[in-house]
Design an enzyme around this catalytic site. Sequence first.
Site, PDB file in Angstrom:
ATOM      1  N   ASN A 157       0.807  -1.237   0.000  1.00 19.15           N
ATOM      2  CA  ASN A 157       0.000   0.000   0.000  1.00 19.15           C
ATOM      3  C   ASN A 157       0.836   1.281   0.000  1.00 19.15           C
ATOM      4  OD1 ASN A 157       0.723  -0.473   2.651  1.00 19.15           O
ATOM      5  ND2 ASN A 157      -1.234   0.165   3.504  1.00 19.15           N
ATOM      6  N   GLU A 256       4.291  -4.055  12.483  1.00 21.05           N
ATOM      7  CA  GLU A 256       3.257  -3.034  12.204  1.00 21.05           C
ATOM      8  C   GLU A 256       2.123  -3.762  11.520  1.00 21.05           C
ATOM      9  OE1 GLU A 256       3.214  -0.087  13.257  1.00 21.05           O
ATOM     10  OE2 GLU A 256       5.312   0.339  13.729  1.00 21.05           O
ATOM     11  N   CYS A 290      -3.478   1.193   6.853  1.00 20.13           N
ATOM     12  CA  CYS A 290      -3.845   0.621   8.152  1.00 20.13           C
ATOM     13  C   CYS A 290      -4.304   1.722   9.099  1.00 20.13           C
ATOM     14  CB  CYS A 290      -2.684  -0.167   8.743  1.00 20.13           C
ATOM     15  SG  CYS A 290      -1.159   0.757   8.744  1.00 20.13           S
ATOM     16  N   GLU A 464       7.921   2.703  14.751  1.00 21.82           N
ATOM     17  CA  GLU A 464       8.778   3.141  13.645  1.00 21.82           C
ATOM     18  C   GLU A 464       8.742   4.652  13.586  1.00 21.82           C
ATOM     19  OE1 GLU A 464       7.139   0.680  10.345  1.00 21.82           O
ATOM     20  OE2 GLU A 464       9.062  -0.344  10.469  1.00 21.82           O
TER      21      GLU A 464
END
Length: 484
Positions: A157, A256, A290, A464
């Site tokens: 994505n 993640e 997400c 992150e």
Amino acid sequence: MTQSVTGSVPRQLFVGGRWVDAEAGATFPVLNPATGEEIAQVADASPADAMAALDAAVEAQPAFAATTALERHEILMTAFRLLHERIEDLALLMTTEMGKPLKDSRGEITYAAEFFRHFAAEALRIDGGYQAAPQGGARFLVARQPVGPSLLITPWNFPMAMGTRKIGPAIAAGCTSVVKPAHQTPLSMLALMDVLREAGVPDGVVNCFTATDAGGTTEPLIRSGKARKLSFTGSTRVGRILLEQSAEKVLRTSMELGGNAPFVVFEDADLEEAVAGALQAKMRNMGEACTAANRIYVHESLIEEFGARMAEQMGALTVGDGTHEGVDVGPLVDEAGLEKVRSLVADAVGRGATVLTGGEQVEGPGFFYRPTVLTGVPTDARMAGEEIFGPVAPLTPFSTEEEAVRLANDTEFGLVSYVFTNDLRRALRVAEALESGMVGLNQAVVSNPYAPFGGIKQSGLGREGGAEGIEEFLETKYVGIALS
Ligand code: ADP
């Protein structure tokens, strides 16, 4: 046209600083989601090819760990500048393989580059400590060292930014790596390898393989124990599998995973801002994020007006091939993505939701779905529990703050929540009560390379970006020193 977009882009495996074919010359096709047509064939790595990439990373690790922070800083800053110099070509490539409109691809490349600038700075801040033992007689020296060779698995994505936010801190910390991009969007990552090579990344420090058999190529690497770290961005389902595999050799892991973001609009919110925010939080990346608003809870006193305005704005968006001027919304990434959106909408409507706009795919080639607003979506609809990953905004009314918080937290995920309110006390109360790693307060985008991005519950482990991002690639070593 397509030929010129992908013409000079590498399609092989990047191993030990060289471009090499996959075993037996195997390749797989990459499709343009706006047309369904093939745009390139790229190397399809075998498990042996993947292991060769990891071996190259292992071999390069000691020398890379011995480089100075300033050398690593310079590499990252050069890569940052190269990404900006090539932004137009890279954006066209990204749009052609992934579908997002060109302006969004440019935005992603800017975002991706910013991770390099951020971690270039972080490389210079790796610190340590020296402390007197409280009992006396000894000193503690605390040093930071690279974790070691790292396997980085990224999704389709954000084909480049999900790479740079792992590669950036890995390089900054002195870790070598092997990157495995998603098979839907390998070209952006391969182009990034060329950028890194030109930026002066030593041979073997960053390696990349593309493969259709994601599990078959990565599992042996994880189980080998040669990689000391796994950083993954993708679904919770795959994340669980990878955590189990990582347990065997006790790898450091950063995960993640999926989200199911609630977007809560209280009765005291600025309605115009809240609608604009919901549109942004929903439609960034066509909803294929997400962090996308997945459940929109609107106070019952506002929901009718909110729904009307949102439907008007969503209905006015231009859907089309992302390379065309003026397009706001591109296609979904593939047929499976489109099918998922279709079935989630059918389920919600079957349970009593009302379609205010959209609610159908666009006929013709490509994987297009119309921007959709549904209202009266019941809390037991499948889309209340699953990531939609498409341009569908489900509205559900609530009446009290307690109910809003309970609904928002009623999920196994905990990545991000959005809250729109003008009441300071409520804003802080609710932000503290929400079970998510990130909260957008009157703000619809939380992704920022300088802030710690990540989730709680089944949305993941670790962070992150921010100062935390480099920690994921560093070990702490304590040396106890006797003074007498
Ligand atoms: P999505 O549903 O968004 O495609 P996935 O979790 O399936 O998310 O994919 C994210 C990344 O994980 C991609 O690079 C994909 O190839 C990879 N992947 C998928 N399945 C596995 C697996 N079993 N083991 C390792 N990597 C996988």
